[in-house]
Design a protein around this motif. Sequence first.
Motif, PDB file in Angstrom:
ATOM      1  N   GLN A  25     -22.474  55.168 -73.350  1.00 14.05           N
ATOM      2  CA  GLN A  25     -23.635  54.558 -72.698  1.00 14.05           C
ATOM      3  C   GLN A  25     -23.205  53.823 -71.421  1.00 14.05           C
ATOM      4  N   GLU A  26     -22.058  53.151 -71.476  1.00 17.63           N
ATOM      5  CA  GLU A  26     -21.530  52.474 -70.279  1.00 17.63           C
ATOM      6  C   GLU A  26     -21.205  53.485 -69.186  1.00 17.63           C
ATOM      7  N   ILE A  27     -20.590  54.596 -69.581  1.00 20.68           N
ATOM      8  CA  ILE A  27     -20.235  55.639 -68.608  1.00 20.68           C
ATOM      9  C   ILE A  27     -21.499  56.199 -67.974  1.00 20.68           C
ATOM     10  N   ALA A  28     -22.491  56.503 -68.807  1.00 17.24           N
ATOM     11  CA  ALA A  28     -23.750  57.049 -68.290  1.00 17.24           C
ATOM     12  C   ALA A  28     -24.390  56.087 -67.290  1.00 17.24           C
ATOM     13  N   GLY A  29     -24.277  54.797 -67.557  1.00 19.98           N
ATOM     14  CA  GLY A  29     -24.855  53.805 -66.653  1.00 19.98           C
ATOM     15  C   GLY A  29     -24.058  53.604 -65.372  1.00 19.98           C
ATOM     16  N   ALA A  30     -22.776  53.974 -65.393  1.00 19.31           N
ATOM     17  CA  ALA A  30     -21.902  53.742 -64.235  1.00 19.31           C
ATOM     18  C   ALA A  30     -21.742  54.976 -63.357  1.00 19.31           C
ATOM     19  N   THR A  31     -22.312  56.089 -63.770  1.00 17.31           N
ATOM     20  CA  THR A  31     -22.150  57.326 -63.010  1.00 17.31           C
ATOM     21  C   THR A  31     -23.502  57.898 -62.618  1.00 17.31           C
ATOM     22  N   THR A  32     -23.467  58.773 -61.612  1.00 15.72           N
ATOM     23  CA  THR A  32     -24.667  59.459 -61.162  1.00 15.72           C
ATOM     24  C   THR A  32     -24.448  60.959 -61.331  1.00 15.72           C
ATOM     25  N   PRO A  33     -25.293  61.641 -62.127  1.00 17.40           N
ATOM     26  CA  PRO A  33     -25.135  63.087 -62.256  1.00 17.40           C
ATOM     27  C   PRO A  33     -25.660  63.804 -61.011  1.00 17.40           C
ATOM     28  N   VAL A  34     -24.904  64.788 -60.533  1.00 17.97           N
ATOM     29  CA  VAL A  34     -25.270  65.539 -59.337  1.00 17.97           C
ATOM     30  C   VAL A  34     -24.957  67.013 -59.584  1.00 17.97           C
ATOM     31  N   THR A  35     -25.831  67.901 -59.118  1.00 17.79           N
ATOM     32  CA  THR A  35     -25.592  69.339 -59.176  1.00 17.79           C
ATOM     33  C   THR A  35     -25.334  69.837 -57.763  1.00 17.79           C
ATOM     34  N   LEU A  36     -24.240  70.590 -57.598  1.00 17.93           N
ATOM     35  CA  LEU A  36     -23.828  71.087 -56.282  1.00 17.93           C
ATOM     36  C   LEU A  36     -23.802  72.614 -56.290  1.00 17.93           C
ATOM     37  N   PRO A  37     -24.175  73.241 -55.167  1.00 14.48           N
ATOM     38  CA  PRO A  37     -24.173  74.703 -55.105  1.00 14.48           C
ATOM     39  C   PRO A  37     -22.767  75.247 -54.885  1.00 14.48           C
ATOM     40  N   PRO A  38     -22.552  76.529 -55.214  1.00 10.78           N
ATOM     41  CA  PRO A  38     -21.262  77.154 -54.919  1.00 10.78           C
ATOM     42  C   PRO A  38     -20.960  77.043 -53.426  1.00 10.78           C
ATOM     43  N   GLY A  39     -19.685  76.800 -53.111  1.00 17.54           N
ATOM     44  CA  GLY A  39     -19.270  76.680 -51.711  1.00 17.54           C
ATOM     45  C   GLY A  39     -19.321  75.272 -51.154  1.00 17.54           C
ATOM     46  N   ARG A  40     -19.902  74.352 -51.871  1.00 16.91           N
ATOM     47  CA  ARG A  40     -20.008  72.969 -51.398  1.00 16.91           C
ATOM     48  C   ARG A  40     -18.651  72.276 -51.526  1.00 16.91           C
ATOM     49  N   VAL A  41     -18.196  71.648 -50.446  1.00 15.85           N
ATOM     50  CA  VAL A  41     -16.942  70.903 -50.452  1.00 15.85           C
ATOM     51  C   VAL A  41     -17.221  69.515 -51.018  1.00 15.85           C
ATOM     52  N   LEU A  42     -16.500  69.155 -52.083  1.00 16.33           N
ATOM     53  CA  LEU A  42     -16.644  67.821 -52.678  1.00 16.33           C
ATOM     54  C   LEU A  42     -15.802  66.817 -51.926  1.00 16.33           C
ATOM     55  N   VAL A  43     -14.533  67.157 -51.696  1.00 20.01           N
ATOM     56  CA  VAL A  43     -13.617  66.293 -50.958  1.00 20.01           C
ATOM     57  C   VAL A  43     -12.811  67.169 -50.010  1.00 20.01           C
ATOM     58  N   ARG A  44     -12.472  66.609 -48.863  1.00 22.79           N
ATOM     59  CA  ARG A  44     -11.722  67.352 -47.855  1.00 22.79           C
ATOM     60  C   ARG A  44     -10.378  66.676 -47.611  1.00 22.79           C
ATOM     61  N   GLU A  45      -9.329  67.474 -47.646  1.00 23.58           N
ATOM     62  CA  GLU A  45      -7.967  66.998 -47.409  1.00 23.58           C
ATOM     63  C   GLU A  45      -7.914  66.169 -46.121  1.00 23.58           C
ATOM     64  N   GLY A  46      -7.322  64.978 -46.207  1.00 23.80           N
ATOM     65  CA  GLY A  46      -7.171  64.103 -45.053  1.00 23.80           C
ATOM     66  C   GLY A  46      -8.280  63.090 -44.875  1.00 23.80           C
ATOM     67  N   ASP A  47      -9.451  63.346 -45.452  1.00 23.88           N
ATOM     68  CA  ASP A  47     -10.560  62.388 -45.348  1.00 23.88           C
ATOM     69  C   ASP A  47     -10.289  61.185 -46.253  1.00 23.88           C
ATOM     70  N   PRO A  48     -10.843  60.030 -45.896  1.00 23.99           N
ATOM     71  CA  PRO A  48     -10.708  58.870 -46.799  1.00 23.99           C
ATOM     72  C   PRO A  48     -11.530  59.107 -48.063  1.00 23.99           C
ATOM     73  N   GLY A  49     -11.066  58.557 -49.159  1.00 23.29           N
ATOM     74  CA  GLY A  49     -11.768  58.731 -50.433  1.00 23.29           C
ATOM     75  C   GLY A  49     -12.503  57.482 -50.848  1.00 23.29           C
ATOM     76  N   SER A  50     -13.746  57.656 -51.271  1.00 23.47           N
ATOM     77  CA  SER A  50     -14.520  56.504 -51.747  1.00 23.47           C
ATOM     78  C   SER A  50     -15.246  56.800 -53.049  1.00 23.47           C
ATOM     79  N   GLU A  51     -15.127  58.050 -53.547  1.00 19.03           N
ATOM     80  CA  GLU A  51     -15.787  58.428 -54.785  1.00 19.03           C
ATOM     81  C   GLU A  51     -14.873  59.326 -55.602  1.00 19.03           C
TER      82      GLU A  51
END
Length: 140
Positions: A25-51
């Motif tokens: 229940q804590e995890i569910a409250g601390a996260t946001t579910p998201v659906t992404l299409p094929p080909g979508r970049v989640l993180v890019r090498e060299g970019d700063p990370g915040s998620e």
Amino acid sequence: MTRENWLTHLAKVPMFSRCSKKELQEIAGATTPVTLPPGRVLVREGDPGSEAYVITAGTAFVERNGERLAMLGPGDVIGEMSLLIPGPRTATVTADTELQVLVMDRREFGQLVEDIPGFTIQLLHNLAERMSRLDQHAFG
């Protein structure tokens, strides 16, 4: 999806399998579910990370310097390194199929690590596995 079904779904994700119902229940409250299409970049090498992202369904591939290193699937975590050690992303991760993820920012991630032992243990296990795969790739 009802709240009870969502918690049952979360419990099947390896990252959360050691968590109690209250912790889920804590995890569910601390996260946001998201659906992404094929080909979508989640993180890019060299970019700063915040998620960070936890894959709950689908697959994604990891590339570094244009070389494909690994495929990720349900239970794998993406981006936690940049939340543990601030700095640039070490790889690019792209959705291979439709991808369902749980998204958490640095504050939420830190709270989960602090409050939920099962999450922390599995996180360490995942990091050790990833480091082992990278070592095998580098020296194999």
